[in-house]
Design a protein around this motif. Structure first.
Motif, PDB file in Angstrom:
ATOM      1  N   SER A 218      41.103  43.021  49.786  1.00 40.57           N
ATOM      2  CA  SER A 218      40.682  42.630  48.343  1.00 40.57           C
ATOM      3  C   SER A 218      41.420  43.670  47.812  1.00 40.57           C
ATOM      4  CB  SER A 218      39.315  42.448  48.319  1.00 40.57           C
ATOM      5  OG  SER A 218      39.775  41.082  47.868  1.00 40.57           O
ATOM      6  N   MET A 221      44.395  44.427  47.094  1.00 44.73           N
ATOM      7  CA  MET A 221      45.134  43.367  46.067  1.00 44.73           C
ATOM      8  C   MET A 221      44.785  43.945  44.569  1.00 44.73           C
ATOM      9  SD  MET A 221      46.796  40.777  47.729  1.00 44.73           S
ATOM     10  CE  MET A 221      47.598  41.207  48.763  1.00 44.73           C
ATOM     11  N   ILE A 222      43.895  44.091  44.659  1.00 44.27           N
ATOM     12  CA  ILE A 222      43.761  44.586  43.213  1.00 44.27           C
ATOM     13  C   ILE A 222      44.324  45.983  43.011  1.00 44.27           C
ATOM     14  CG2 ILE A 222      41.959  46.233  42.264  1.00 44.27           C
ATOM     15  CD1 ILE A 222      39.652  44.522  43.390  1.00 44.27           C
ATOM     16  N   ARG A 224      47.628  46.374  44.063  1.00 42.04           N
ATOM     17  CA  ARG A 224      48.928  45.669  43.635  1.00 42.04           C
ATOM     18  C   ARG A 224      49.112  45.266  42.298  1.00 42.04           C
ATOM     19  NH1 ARG A 224      52.109  42.807  42.636  1.00 42.04           N
ATOM     20  NH2 ARG A 224      54.368  42.061  44.065  1.00 42.04           N
ATOM     21  N   PHE A 225      47.769  44.525  42.040  1.00 42.96           N
ATOM     22  CA  PHE A 225      48.405  43.983  40.641  1.00 42.96           C
ATOM     23  C   PHE A 225      47.815  45.280  39.944  1.00 42.96           C
ATOM     24  CE2 PHE A 225      47.580  39.984  43.403  1.00 42.96           C
ATOM     25  CZ  PHE A 225      48.924  39.092  42.325  1.00 42.96           C
ATOM     26  N   SER A 226      46.896  45.895  39.544  1.00 40.47           N
ATOM     27  CA  SER A 226      47.018  47.033  39.304  1.00 40.47           C
ATOM     28  C   SER A 226      48.162  47.995  38.626  1.00 40.47           C
ATOM     29  CB  SER A 226      45.761  47.817  39.236  1.00 40.47           C
ATOM     30  OG  SER A 226      44.212  46.984  39.747  1.00 40.47           O
ATOM     31  N   GLU A 227      49.289  47.438  39.465  1.00 39.84           N
ATOM     32  CA  GLU A 227      50.092  48.299  38.699  1.00 39.84           C
ATOM     33  C   GLU A 227      50.854  47.625  38.461  1.00 39.84           C
ATOM     34  OE1 GLU A 227      51.789  51.596  39.654  1.00 39.84           O
ATOM     35  OE2 GLU A 227      49.566  52.507  39.043  1.00 39.84           O
ATOM     36  N   PRO A 228      50.921  47.490  36.862  1.00 36.92           N
ATOM     37  CA  PRO A 228      52.621  46.995  36.563  1.00 36.92           C
ATOM     38  C   PRO A 228      53.622  47.080  37.598  1.00 36.92           C
ATOM     39  CG  PRO A 228      52.007  47.886  35.042  1.00 36.92           C
ATOM     40  CD  PRO A 228      50.761  48.512  36.214  1.00 36.92           C
ATOM     41  N   MET A 229      54.282  45.407  37.654  1.00 33.57           N
ATOM     42  CA  MET A 229      55.067  46.037  38.725  1.00 33.57           C
ATOM     43  C   MET A 229      56.437  44.246  38.236  1.00 33.57           C
ATOM     44  SD  MET A 229      54.766  44.778  42.667  1.00 33.57           S
ATOM     45  CE  MET A 229      56.150  44.637  44.338  1.00 33.57           C
ATOM     46  N   ARG A 230      57.467  44.885  38.589  1.00 32.43           N
ATOM     47  CA  ARG A 230      58.477  43.751  38.392  1.00 32.43           C
ATOM     48  C   ARG A 230      58.439  43.469  36.603  1.00 32.43           C
ATOM     49  NH1 ARG A 230      59.025  41.571  43.993  1.00 32.43           N
ATOM     50  NH2 ARG A 230      58.918  43.580  45.235  1.00 32.43           N
TER      51      ARG A 230
ATOM     52  N   PRO B  85      43.698  36.217  44.830  1.00 30.38           N
ATOM     53  CA  PRO B  85      43.769  37.809  45.448  1.00 30.38           C
ATOM     54  C   PRO B  85      42.818  38.946  44.917  1.00 30.38           C
ATOM     55  CG  PRO B  85      45.647  36.532  45.263  1.00 30.38           C
ATOM     56  CD  PRO B  85      44.777  35.571  44.883  1.00 30.38           C
ATOM     57  N   ILE B  86      43.192  38.298  43.820  1.00 34.77           N
ATOM     58  CA  ILE B  86      41.423  39.132  42.709  1.00 34.77           C
ATOM     59  C   ILE B  86      40.167  38.831  42.099  1.00 34.77           C
ATOM     60  CG2 ILE B  86      44.241  39.957  41.635  1.00 34.77           C
ATOM     61  CD1 ILE B  86      42.271  37.674  38.674  1.00 34.77           C
ATOM     62  N   GLN B  88      38.168  40.045  43.509  1.00 36.54           N
ATOM     63  CA  GLN B  88      36.602  41.327  44.257  1.00 36.54           C
ATOM     64  C   GLN B  88      36.273  42.085  42.945  1.00 36.54           C
ATOM     65  OE1 GLN B  88      34.719  41.108  46.350  1.00 36.54           O
ATOM     66  NE2 GLN B  88      35.325  39.187  47.235  1.00 36.54           N
ATOM     67  N   ALA B  89      37.997  41.734  41.995  1.00 37.26           N
ATOM     68  CA  ALA B  89      38.445  42.500  40.608  1.00 37.26           C
ATOM     69  C   ALA B  89      36.880  42.718  39.855  1.00 37.26           C
ATOM     70  CB  ALA B  89      39.844  42.803  40.089  1.00 37.26           C
ATOM     71  N   MET B  97      44.630  44.146  34.358  1.00 36.70           N
ATOM     72  CA  MET B  97      46.086  43.582  35.603  1.00 36.70           C
ATOM     73  C   MET B  97      46.254  41.967  35.197  1.00 36.70           C
ATOM     74  SD  MET B  97      43.919  42.132  38.647  1.00 36.70           S
ATOM     75  CE  MET B  97      43.550  43.735  39.118  1.00 36.70           C
ATOM     76  N   ASN B 100      50.115  41.786  34.092  1.00 35.47           N
ATOM     77  CA  ASN B 100      50.682  42.006  35.456  1.00 35.47           C
ATOM     78  C   ASN B 100      50.824  40.848  36.188  1.00 35.47           C
ATOM     79  OD1 ASN B 100      52.183  43.049  37.629  1.00 35.47           O
ATOM     80  ND2 ASN B 100      50.581  43.869  38.555  1.00 35.47           N
ATOM     81  N   ASN B 103      52.641  37.887  35.088  1.00 31.94           N
ATOM     82  CA  ASN B 103      54.519  37.608  34.637  1.00 31.94           C
ATOM     83  C   ASN B 103      55.026  36.311  35.519  1.00 31.94           C
ATOM     84  OD1 ASN B 103      54.372  38.760  37.152  1.00 31.94           O
ATOM     85  ND2 ASN B 103      54.792  41.209  36.160  1.00 31.94           N
ATOM     86  N   GLU B 105      57.378  36.828  37.171  1.00 35.39           N
ATOM     87  CA  GLU B 105      56.953  37.714  38.667  1.00 35.39           C
ATOM     88  C   GLU B 105      56.555  36.568  39.693  1.00 35.39           C
ATOM     89  OE1 GLU B 105      58.884  39.369  40.975  1.00 35.39           O
ATOM     90  OE2 GLU B 105      57.804  40.174  42.456  1.00 35.39           O
ATOM     91  N   HIS B 106      55.434  37.218  39.579  1.00 39.75           N
ATOM     92  CA  HIS B 106      54.092  36.617  39.863  1.00 39.75           C
ATOM     93  C   HIS B 106      54.150  34.818  39.793  1.00 39.75           C
ATOM     94  CE1 HIS B 106      52.720  40.305  40.029  1.00 39.75           C
ATOM     95  NE2 HIS B 106      52.721  40.064  41.417  1.00 39.75           N
TER      96      HIS B 106
END
Lengths: 245, 245
Positions: A218, A221-222, A224-230, B85-86, B88-89, B97, B100, B103, B105-106
């Motif tokens: 977890s 994953m948090i 992973r999604f907290s960083e803007p990606m692609r 995946p999120i 537990q955020a 998030m 991200n 988008n 991409e996901h």
């Protein structure tokens, strides 16, 4: 348990390969396996590009950041391809079909077609004693990957696959318990399953032989999604005539 | 050729099943195979829902229009799942998030994760002597399918899979020649390969035992894209928090 299921259950991503090129026959068999996958409405909406040109491999490795993009037995790039199904259309027909062709339904169809073909390729390769690893990292700069491959309108790269003779044997990576992935008739709450998995995976990360660390699924994953990606994937995808409406 | 590759190359979609339910053990094995597929950045961004409730099966058959949605040994619905995946955020992390998470991409990652898992399930089932057929037709009315399944935000149905003991043996459907799907280093012109395939497929359609007709692949594709299809997929996908930017 039959040997096919043994092969499937024995999967681990291989990122270090011996310096042995795949033979033409191996490549032919792997692509034949890919082609026999199901395809939505018979569209076969994907293209596979094998990369042998060292300059292209090096350029793709720069986008991906992974050494196994150049150091492998063979490198495949799986593309979504909506150009082939319509290549016999007249210009008038093409103009009329654009809203349909460029909608999110056909983005989905082409991505799923490509992924089904790819997974057949993966299983076929593993059944032959080869190893493989998917490379979503070619989307780190999708416009650049598209440029390296010189793809026309309505064709975009989706992911790569490095193949070859394994030169390491990593541990099998744990999966979520089946009770957190598979449900009957409805989508229930499964928080406790994920919490339990987080405990298991913490043990796995602390005990594995390479790259061991303190982490849970977890938390990973948090991050992973907290960083803007692609965030630029959308631009390229739409520019190439996919997922526009 | 090994038995795994034989299984893969022997695939044909099965749409008529004997009245034999899959055992719990068969389902467990098939889902285990699905779970062992590669997953992007360890996200496991999919959920599989097995449908046993006759009312839900009937409702899904109405969306799909296919009798094998109710008449099968088991029915699976593969969903894209970015909720797990999120989960537990914290609320603050979740808000941060969203751009991200939502988008394209996901959207792509979750669709590809689900498709890789599904194709492992398909091959595992076929290796056990079962037959299967994908059901993209659950997207004929994606909002209704989503409602039938009662899926939460960040979970959407993508496609179904009917499984069971085959009650017919259809011909293997031809595929494009490898020279029109697989290329080295670049994307060339391959019009002549498609024209040749059109001639072959015209023969196939005229000679096959059921539903024979005069048709080519290219004509079929042009018809397919000339009819606006599932233009509402975008609305539901975006409403559920996918593919919004």
């Amino acid at each position: 348990m039959n040997t096919t299921i043994e092969t499937i259950l024995n999967h681990r991503s291989i990122r270090e390969f011996k310096d042995t090129k795949l033979t033409d026959e191996q490549i032919h068999t792997i692509i034949s396996a890919a082609q026999q996958a199901s395809t939505s409405s018979y569209m076969m909406a994907y293209t596979i590009i094998g990369i042998t040109d060292p300059a292209k491999k090096a350029a793709l490795a720069e986008v991906s950041g992974h050494p196994h993009v150049t150091q492998n037995g063979h490198l495949l790039i799986f593309c979504a391809d909506l150009k082939r199904p319509i290549q016999q259309a007249t210009n008038k027909q093409y103009q009329q079909m654009l809203p349909n062709l460029e909608n999110s339904e056909h983005f989905l169809v082409s991505a799923i077609d490509a992924a089904l073909a790819a997974q057949n390729a993966a299983i076929a390769a593993e059944s032959m004693g080869l190893g493989m690893c998917y490379l979503g990292s070619i989307r780190n700069n999708l416009a650049r990957t598209d440029e390296i491959l010189g793809l026309p309108q309505h064709v975009i790269p989706l992911f790569g696959m490095a193949l070859g003779v394994p030169d390491h044997q990593p541990e099998k990576k744990p999966r979520l318990p089946q009770s957190a992935i598979y449900f009957e008739n409805e989508y229930p709450s499964f928080e406790s399953d994920v919490e339990q998995f987080d405990e298991e995976i913490a043990d796995y990360y602390q005990s594995r032989s390479t790259n061991n660390r303190k982490d849970t699924w977890s938390e990973q994953m948090i991050r992973r999604f907290s960083e803007p990606m692609r965030m630029d994937v959308t631009d390229l995808v739409q520019k190439k005539g996919f997922n526009k409406r």
